[in-house]
Design a protein around this motif. Structure first.
Motif, mmCIF file in Angstrom:
data_model
loop_
_atom_site.group_PDB
_atom_site.id
_atom_site.type_symbol
_atom_site.label_atom_id
_atom_site.label_comp_id
_atom_site.label_asym_id
_atom_site.label_seq_id
_atom_site.Cartn_x
_atom_site.Cartn_y
_atom_site.Cartn_z
ATOM 1 N N LYS A 157 0.814 -1.220 0.000
ATOM 2 C CA LYS A 157 0.000 0.000 0.000
ATOM 3 C C LYS A 157 0.847 1.269 0.000
ATOM 4 O O LYS A 157 0.338 2.358 -0.313
ATOM 5 C CB LYS A 157 -0.929 -0.008 1.214
ATOM 6 N N ILE A 158 2.108 1.161 0.352
ATOM 7 C CA ILE A 158 2.983 2.333 0.404
ATOM 8 C C ILE A 158 3.603 2.515 -0.978
ATOM 9 O O ILE A 158 4.291 1.639 -1.486
ATOM 10 C CB ILE A 158 4.068 2.152 1.478
ATOM 11 N N LYS A 159 3.380 3.667 -1.595
ATOM 12 C CA LYS A 159 3.698 3.876 -3.017
ATOM 13 C C LYS A 159 5.142 4.328 -3.219
ATOM 14 O O LYS A 159 5.426 5.484 -3.561
ATOM 15 C CB LYS A 159 2.725 4.880 -3.624
ATOM 16 N N THR A 160 6.055 3.402 -3.037
ATOM 17 C CA THR A 160 7.479 3.681 -3.218
ATOM 18 C C THR A 160 7.851 3.513 -4.691
ATOM 19 O O THR A 160 8.564 2.592 -5.076
ATOM 20 C CB THR A 160 8.324 2.745 -2.343
ATOM 21 N N ILE A 161 7.362 4.434 -5.494
ATOM 22 C CA ILE A 161 7.495 4.319 -6.948
ATOM 23 C C ILE A 161 8.751 5.035 -7.426
ATOM 24 O O ILE A 161 8.999 6.187 -7.090
ATOM 25 C CB ILE A 161 6.268 4.928 -7.658
ATOM 26 N N SER A 162 9.544 4.342 -8.227
ATOM 27 C CA SER A 162 10.710 4.948 -8.873
ATOM 28 C C SER A 162 10.333 5.412 -10.274
ATOM 29 O O SER A 162 9.719 4.662 -11.037
ATOM 30 C CB SER A 162 11.862 3.940 -8.966
ATOM 31 N N TYR A 163 10.733 6.640 -10.608
ATOM 32 C CA TYR A 163 10.539 7.183 -11.946
ATOM 33 C C TYR A 163 11.906 7.494 -12.549
ATOM 34 O O TYR A 163 12.844 7.866 -11.837
ATOM 35 C CB TYR A 163 9.712 8.475 -11.893
ATOM 36 N N GLU A 164 11.999 7.346 -13.873
ATOM 37 C CA GLU A 164 13.259 7.667 -14.547
ATOM 38 C C GLU A 164 13.679 9.098 -14.254
ATOM 39 O O GLU A 164 14.854 9.383 -14.069
ATOM 40 C CB GLU A 164 13.113 7.446 -16.060
ATOM 41 N N ASN A 165 12.720 10.007 -14.232
ATOM 42 C CA ASN A 165 12.967 11.377 -13.807
ATOM 43 C C ASN A 165 12.847 11.412 -12.289
ATOM 44 O O ASN A 165 11.750 11.394 -11.735
ATOM 45 C CB ASN A 165 11.963 12.328 -14.455
ATOM 46 N N ARG A 166 13.988 11.469 -11.611
ATOM 47 C CA ARG A 166 13.978 11.365 -10.149
ATOM 48 C C ARG A 166 13.219 12.513 -9.485
ATOM 49 O O ARG A 166 12.802 12.389 -8.326
ATOM 50 C CB ARG A 166 15.413 11.280 -9.622
ATOM 51 N N ASP A 167 13.037 13.615 -10.183
ATOM 52 C CA ASP A 167 12.285 14.737 -9.621
ATOM 53 C C ASP A 167 10.817 14.389 -9.395
ATOM 54 O O ASP A 167 10.127 15.064 -8.622
ATOM 55 C CB ASP A 167 12.380 15.963 -10.543
ATOM 56 N N GLN A 168 10.343 13.342 -10.055
ATOM 57 C CA GLN A 168 8.948 12.923 -9.901
ATOM 58 C C GLN A 168 8.739 12.026 -8.675
ATOM 59 O O GLN A 168 7.606 11.770 -8.279
ATOM 60 C CB GLN A 168 8.481 12.157 -11.136
ATOM 61 N N ILE A 169 9.824 11.545 -8.081
ATOM 62 C CA ILE A 169 9.707 10.571 -6.994
ATOM 63 C C ILE A 169 9.209 11.249 -5.713
ATOM 64 O O ILE A 169 9.722 12.292 -5.307
ATOM 65 C CB ILE A 169 11.066 9.889 -6.732
ATOM 66 N N ASP A 170 8.231 10.644 -5.087
ATOM 67 C CA ASP A 170 7.691 11.140 -3.817
ATOM 68 C C ASP A 170 8.419 10.421 -2.684
ATOM 69 O O ASP A 170 8.033 9.330 -2.264
ATOM 70 C CB ASP A 170 6.188 10.872 -3.752
ATOM 71 N N TYR A 171 9.463 11.057 -2.180
ATOM 72 C CA TYR A 171 10.290 10.403 -1.163
ATOM 73 C C TYR A 171 9.602 10.318 0.197
ATOM 74 O O TYR A 171 10.059 9.573 1.071
ATOM 75 C CB TYR A 171 11.640 11.106 -1.050
ATOM 76 N N SER A 172 8.509 11.026 0.379
ATOM 77 C CA SER A 172 7.768 10.878 1.640
ATOM 78 C C SER A 172 7.221 9.461 1.777
ATOM 79 O O SER A 172 7.094 8.938 2.895
ATOM 80 C CB SER A 172 6.632 11.901 1.714
ATOM 81 N N GLU A 173 6.910 8.828 0.639
ATOM 82 C CA GLU A 173 6.448 7.440 0.669
ATOM 83 C C GLU A 173 7.581 6.496 1.075
ATOM 84 O O GLU A 173 7.361 5.496 1.759
ATOM 85 C CB GLU A 173 5.897 7.036 -0.699
#
Length: 483
Positions: free
Chosen positions: A55-71
């Motif tokens: 349930k915790i959205k630890t999603i990696s994106y190629e553009n690291r600026d899109q990553i939500d590190y709070s997750e």
């Protein structure tokens, strides 16, 4: 005289048949005897914890600026709350904020340390496919048979499986003889450069050389090997490298009403056609040969006869394996044209054409050798060829205690499965850990559904409850098997 010749031919034939059949019949199994597991596991807890992790959205994106590190922070807090005994008894080092190293101190300071690795980042859901999921991708839905969602296969199953095993063993008072390092990267899906690579840098700086690291990779699958009805579990002893080949040609453009005999687009297209037609050299050695050495003794007699006499049948075997993309990929470096750039207007000949070819590199090949092969195959001095990327990882041993411990734990968990080495055709964080370990292995200890590989980065990723429970049992066994 003629009779003697016939008798001699018959005698040679009988000797030949006798030799090859005897060799087949005397082939010894390379599978260890499975031992009964006696682990006590809270199955509901394990399943619910995996569900919560998904349930915790630890999603990696190629553009690291899109990553939500709070997750990612949320996930790390979840681990601390869920595995209190691990956090009380193992030391924790955070690397680059989000990657984790847990050290479980052993009782024997002279024993070689080992590492168990996994990653907790996941790939995003492809836009437009959200409604194709039977259960929402980050719901962690638990049904009668499955846990659903991103990370159930890749690779929160590994993180949760390892920590569940460690938590239970600490609870039981177990302490390993050697130091155990639990290595959890946070960006494997985009290369691992800020996660596993930095973990490895830290280990190197601390002069910590691991006897082996086991990361994700091969799994237990059905219908993989001809002549074997049993499931086959494959342990990656190496992974193919990845390189990008750029083909570029330039020349006069002009109006499309007066094209040259061969245009820039045609030249590049012809080069790609040649590469796809000829392909790179096939290799029936290294991990691929070892795979069949491990499975051949378990085959039905006809297949067993062929694979126990590869000195005779290797050309036939090679032809058969090259006939399917999945098996061809473990035989040779592969060619996959992926990008083509040329032209901007329908009636204007482009002055430049460029194509990208993704190559997955076998351990037997180098970037330099592949470039020479490509230039020889396309045979066109007007095309500039550049090759950039990584070569294959080192090939790890199958005759040491590390491989044997992994194989034994897999057999103990799945007694009916045949466990064998292979070359992993995808990538993993293990390529980074190879700089801090004598050997690296790639094995996800779960029984995969037949379409599991498609689900892994695709729609409806899920894991059976039984596979998740057995993953924990495997890790517990492995931690106790390794001496």
């Amino acid at each position: 005289m003629k009779k003697k010749i016939i008798i001699s031919i018959v005698a040679i034939f009988v000797i030949f048949i006798g030799f090859t059949v005897t060799k087949t019949l005397l082939a010894k199994s390379k599978q260890p005897t499975a031992k009964q597991q006696t682990h006590t596991l809270d199955e509901n807890r394990i399943i619910n914890n995996l569900s919560s992790a998904v349930k915790i959205k630890t999603i990696s994106y190629e553009n690291r600026d899109q990553i939500d590190y709070s997750e990612f922070d949320k996930f790390i807090r979840f681990l601390a709350e869920t595995y209190p005994l691990v956090h009380e008894n193992l030391s924790l080092e955070r690397i680059n904020e989000y990657s984790l190293i847990y050290r479980w101190e052993g009782t024997n300071p002279k024993a070689r340390p080992i590492g168990l690795a996994a990653h907790y980042d996941v790939v995003p859901v492809l836009k437009g496919t959200e409604n194709d999921w039977e259960e929402e991708a980050f719901s962690g839905t638990i049904t009668e048979e499955f846990v659903w969602g991103r990370g159930t296969l890749d690779d929160k199953v590994g993180v949760i499986g390892i920590l569940e095993a460690a938590e239970q063993l600490v609870k039981e008072g177990y302490q390993p003889p050697q130091d155990i390092y639990l290595l959890f990267g946070h960006d494997e899906e985009i290369g691992g450069d800020e996660g596993a690579a930095k973990i490895t840098d830290y280990l190197n700086e601390q002069n910590i050389q691991l006897a082996y690291v086991m990361d994700e990779g091969g799994a237990i699958v059905t219908n993989m090997v001809p002549g074997i009805k049993a499931p086959v579990g494959v342990i990656g002893v190496a992974e193919k490298g990845m390189a990008d080949v750029t083909l570029t040609t330039t020349g006069s453009g002009g109006h499309s009403s007066q094209p040259a005999t061969i245009t820039n687009v045609g030249r590049i297209s012809k080069a790609i056609a040649k590469l796809e037609e000829q392909q790179f050299k096939a290799h029936f050695d290294g991990p691929t040969k070892e795979l069949f050495e491990f499975v051949a003794p378990e085959m039905s007699f006809g297949y067993k006869y062929v694979f126990e006499n590869t000195w005779l049948f290797q050309p036939v075997i090679t032809k058969i394996l090259l006939g399917k993309p999945a098996t061809a990929a473990v035989m040779r470096s592969t060619i996959a044209p992926t990008i083509f750039h040329a032209g901007e207007k329908a009636n204007v000949l482009p002055e430049k054409a460029q194509a990208n070819i993704n190559v997955r590199v076998m351990p037997q090949d180098t970037l330099e050798s592949l470039q020479k092969d490509i230039e020889k195959i396309i045979d066109d001095e007007a095309i500039d060829v550049t090759v950039e990327g990584n070569e294959a990882s080192p090939v790890s041993s199958t005759s040491n205690g590390a491989f044997q411990a992994i194989q034994q734990a897999a057999r103990d968990t799945y007694p009916d499965a045949i466990i064998a080495p292979y070359i992993m055709i995808a990538g993993s964080d293990a390529k980074h850990y190879a700089r801090a370990a004598d050997d690296t292995y790639r094995f996800l200890p779960i029984m995969m559904e037949e379409d599991g590989l498609q689900k892994m980065h695709g729609t409806n990723e899920r894991i059976t409850k039984d596979a998740m429970i057995k993953a924990v049992a495997f890790y517990m066994t492995l931690l106790q098997e390794t001496k």
